[in-house]
Design an enzyme around this catalytic site. Structure first.
Site: not given
Ligand code: NAD
Length: 484
Positions: A180, A255, A289, A387
């Site tokens: 997804k 992550e 991130c 963040e």
């Molecule tokens: P997000 O948490 O909004 O979304 C991440 C994923 O989760 C998307 O595919 C989204 O559709 C899905 N999602 C959202 N609600 C959900 C639910 N209720 N159930 C299941 N899936 C759901 O994050 P984002 O805005 O896309 O990404 C940015 C964040 O990701 C930042 O906080 C960043 O630090 C983090 N990030 C972490 C890493 C790492 O390796 N630690 C890498 C990249 C980004």
């Protein structure tokens, strides 16, 4: 590689391209113009159920899950070859979707993703068990088996890399996957589905469901046919995903968010440090991130470093991601730009002094924000501790090594950290005390498929990349054969 069904943005389930059962579609926006670039299917529970069923069927009946690691290795190498052949199109799609500058997207995003498939193609062949000496009259050994059906949920900022860090080890170990991708950056995941099929990945082994988090993501998370959740995203959603998976006793890797400290000691090579500092907060328009947005500088160097940044940062080329001279493209979505504007306004209220910029850039209707440096914020300010996820750097002075470490470790995140020093003993000493999954010394963002990364504290748990990630997609089974 032209394909009308891919171009129509359908779901990829069981080796077939199909519309969402209820016909839902969602827009894909080009962040460099704010215009709709296309639409993709928006999956709901019915579509997710079909995808998990296809993955379950493919796992339970093989042949992928039961084929030899060497055969899987051959297919993973073929995927990498096809990615290389299609690197131009992967770069175009990733840049269109996320606003990544083409000059960096090919050499960084596409290359890193290819290298993950190659790395796990090699590592797949190391999958084996062990014999165990025991006092029993028995022959005891272990087998490493795939976990089963993996739900891979990825964020918007590095669609191609962060899908490869999950899919490459998951496939190498013999799992099947439902991917997804993020709501607003799904294009490269769909293109990869075409490449998987062309490389000989059997139907049902990889399924791609585009759609929103609360509908498609939630349905996937809760589906009883899933055996493992591999999640990358924000801490808030990750906390929820871990709770849902925990209730169902499913293994998870998380992550999550970060807000890394970058520490510059007074014995640092200032010129080298400046390059690493700028890279650490402008790369991917700060939507990284592992960015280093919290700069901590030894007090004797503080004003010098702030002065150099005030001169150098406005010279970083910001603009159209398709222009090869561009280093910083737009934010990936309007809501990310608004969040950065809110945090910079908050930083001003909290007493911060904007050293350079602090404004959005009006260009072609896109979501641009100029790289911004803010000094003078107290340590308890939200602009320091939270963040921001944009091209914003805060700078604070420190008076001792202990204080630098206390400031670095003093927030809830613990993903990455950096140290600039000319003292080798200090580098190792400080690296050992920093609460982070990865520490860079005298550079920033040195990443490789062989080097594990992941977080501590609110940045999550589990590791991606390296042999550690492959292990997390396997289970150990012990077999004890009586010799009596
Ligand atoms: P997000 O948490 O909004 O979304 C991440 C994923 O989760 C998307 O595919 C989204 O559709 C899905 N999602 C959202 N609600 C959900 C639910 N209720 N159930 C299941 N899936 C759901 O994050 P984002 O805005 O896309 O990404 C940015 C964040 O990701 C930042 O906080 C960043 O630090 C983090 N990030 C972490 C890493 C790492 O390796 N630690 C890498 C990249 C980004």
């Amino acid at each position: 590689m032209s394909d009308p069904e891919f171009e129509e943005g359908r779901l990829f389930i069981g080796g077939q391209w199909r519309e969402a059962a209820k016909g839902g579609r969602t827009d894909v926006i080009d962040p460099s113009t704010g215009q709709v670039a296309g639409t993709v299917a928006a999956a709901d529970e019915t579509d997710v159920d079909a995808a998990v069923t296809a993955a379950r069927e493919a796992f339970d009946h093989g042949p992928w899950s039961t084929t030899s690691p060497r055969e899987r290795s051959r297919v993973l190498n073929k995927i990498a070859d096809l990615m290389r052949e299609n690197a131009g199109e992967l770069t175009r799609l990733e840049s269109l979707d996320v606003g990544k500058p083409v000059a960096l997207c090919g050499p960084v995003d596409v290359r890193t993703a290819i290298e993950h498939y190659e790395f796990y193609a090699g590592l797949a062949q190391t999958l084996d068990g062990a014999t165990r000496a025991t006092p029993m009259n028995a022959f005891a050994y272990t087998r490493r088996e795939p976990v089963g059906v993996v739900a891979a949920i990825t964020p918007f900022n590095f669609p191609l890399i962060l899908s490869s860090t999950k899919l490459a080890p998951a496939l190498a170990a013999g799992n099947t996957v439902v991917h997804k991708p993020a709501d607003d950056t799904p294009l490269s995941a769909l293109f990869m589905a075409k490449l998987f099929q062309a490389a000989g990945v059997p139907d049902g082994v990889v399924n791609v469901v585009t759609g929103t988090g609360p509908v498609a993501g939630e349905a996937l998370l809760r589906h009883p046919g899933i055996d493992k959740v591999a999640f990358t995203g924000s801490t808030a959603v990750g906390r929820h995903a871990a709770a849902v998976a925990g209730e169902a006793l499913k293994p998870v890797t998380m992550e999550l968010g970060g807000n890394a400290a970058h520490i510059v000691f007074e014995d640092a090579d200032v010129e080298k440090a400046i390059g690493a500092i700028i890279k650490g907060f402008v790369f991917n328009t700060g939507q990284f991130c592992m960015a280093g947005p919290r700069l901590l500088v030894a007090r004797p160097l503080h004003d010098t470093i702030v002065g150099i940044l005030a001169e150098a940062v406005p010279g970083v080329p910001v603009g159209d991601p398709r222009d090869p001279a561009t280093v910083v493209g737009p934010m990936a979505a309007d809501r990310h730009l608004k969040k950065v504007e809110e945090y910079v306004a908050l930083a001003r209220q909290e007493g911060g002094r904007v050293v350079c910029d602090g404004e959005r850039l009006d260009l072609n209707g896109g979501y641009y924000y100029e790289p911004t440096v803010i000094a003078g914020l107290p340590d308890d300010s939200r602009a320091v501790r939270e963040e921001i996820f944009g091209p914003v750097l805060t700078v604070q002075p420190f008076d001792s090594e202990d204080e630098a470490i206390a400031l670095a470790n003093g927030i809830r995140y613990g993903l990455a950290a950096g140290v600039q020093t000319g003292d080798v003993a200090r580098a190792h000493r400080v690296a050992a005390r920093l609460q982070a999954g990865i520490v860079w010394v005298n550079d920033w963002a040195m990443l490789d498929p062989a080097v594990p990364f992941g977080g501590v504290k609110d940045s999550g748990f589990g590791r991606e990349s390296g042999p550690e990630a492959l292990a997390s997609y396997t289970r150990t089974k012990s077999v004890v054969v009586s010799l009596g």
